[in-house]
Design a protein around this motif. Structure first.
Motif, short mmCIF file in Angstrom:
data_model
loop_
_atom_site.label_atom_id
_atom_site.label_comp_id
_atom_site.label_asym_id
_atom_site.label_seq_id
_atom_site.Cartn_x
_atom_site.Cartn_y
_atom_site.Cartn_z
N ASP A 1 24.80 30.17 47.24
CA ASP A 1 26.07 30.05 47.97
C ASP A 1 26.61 31.39 48.43
O ASP A 1 27.44 31.45 49.35
CB ASP A 1 27.12 29.35 47.10
CG ASP A 1 26.75 27.92 46.76
OD1 ASP A 1 25.90 27.35 47.46
OD2 ASP A 1 27.31 27.38 45.78
N ARG B 1 22.67 29.53 43.09
CA ARG B 1 22.49 28.34 43.93
C ARG B 1 22.32 28.73 45.39
O ARG B 1 22.03 27.89 46.25
CB ARG B 1 23.68 27.40 43.75
CG ARG B 1 23.47 25.98 44.25
CD ARG B 1 24.61 25.09 43.77
NE ARG B 1 25.91 25.61 44.13
CZ ARG B 1 27.07 25.10 43.65
NH1 ARG B 1 27.04 24.10 42.78
NH2 ARG B 1 28.22 25.62 44.03
N GLY C 1 27.27 29.92 41.77
CA GLY C 1 27.15 30.10 43.22
C GLY C 1 26.08 31.10 43.60
O GLY C 1 25.36 30.92 44.59
N PRO D 1 35.16 31.42 49.48
CA PRO D 1 34.12 30.39 49.55
C PRO D 1 33.79 29.76 48.20
O PRO D 1 33.50 28.56 48.12
CB PRO D 1 32.91 31.16 50.11
CG PRO D 1 33.50 32.28 50.88
CD PRO D 1 34.72 32.68 50.12
N LEU D 2 33.85 30.55 47.13
CA LEU D 2 33.54 30.02 45.80
C LEU D 2 34.78 29.53 45.06
O LEU D 2 34.68 29.07 43.92
CB LEU D 2 32.84 31.09 44.96
CG LEU D 2 31.46 31.53 45.45
CD1 LEU D 2 30.87 32.56 44.49
CD2 LEU D 2 30.52 30.35 45.59
#
Length: 211
Positions: free
Chosen positions: A138, A136, A133, A72-73
């Motif tokens: 994420d 933030r 991330g 995802p990152l």
């Protein structure tokens, strides 16, 4: 006897050592102190956390990290440690032998020895992406992320520790700093975040004298 020793060596070189072998060592040890009465950082706690992640997620630790965080990152240079995989750009680790540096003689040891207590390969760029991330939202909820950097209160201690859920909290030249570091296989890693200034620094080195 020699067949047994050969099998043990083969297991070490080929990542066949099971996590349960190390967990058994932990769970059969006596407590250093009554739980909740003191604080002491322990790699063993992260071993247990890794196994808990596996039980809850239904997959092994390495696959969970890849699915939930690395992909995802878009962390292209981050992966679970392996002593057999060919990793582009990977550097050799060194140890300090008196006045000389020697190439790490323990590079054959399996990733299971580090497991969830630091068994990862990464780069400073990927660590910076992970940091962004994380803060933030994420990777975790913002509330969970904030808990990582909040000193944990222990009623029995009648105060707070200087550790959050995965990060030390301290002061650097009068500023709040969140930090974590560690050593493994002749390498050293440190990361620092000054939240009031928005400054994040990650240091990766294969020079053991810098630890």
């Amino acid at each position: 006897y020699y067949d047994l020793q050969e099998r043990k060596f083969y297991a070490l070189v080929n990542d066949d050592v099971k996590i349960d072998e190390f967990l058994d060592l932990i769970v059969h040890e006596d407590f250093d102190f009554t739980p909740g009465s003191a604080f002491r950082y322990s790699n063993g706690g992260y071993y247990l956390l890794g196994r808990l992640i596996e039980q809850v997620s239904g997959t092994d630790y390495a696959h969970f990290l890849a699915r939930a965080i690395f992909r995802p990152l878009q962390l292209q240079s981050t992966r679970y440690y392996s002593n057999t995989a060919v990793v582009p750009g990977r550097v050799h680790e060194y140890l300090d032998d008196d006045t000389l540096f020697i190439q790490n003689p323990y590079s054959c040891l399996p990733g299971s020895i580090l497991y969830a207590a630091g068994g990862l390969l990464s780069s400073v760029d990927d660590l910076a992406r992970f940091h962004v991330g994380l803060h933030r939202g994420d990777v975790l909820s913002l509330a969970s992320s904030a808990a990582m950097f909040t000193p944990q209160t222990r009623a029995v201690l009648r105060g707070t520790t200087q550790y959050g859920l995965g990060s030390f909290i301290g002061r650097l030249k009068g500023r709040t700093v969140y930090w974590q570091g560690g050593d493994a296989y002749g390498s050293h890693t440190s990361s620092y975040f000054l939240p009031d200034d928005g400054i994040y620094v990650a240091i990766l080195t294969n020079n053991p004298r810098m630890s």
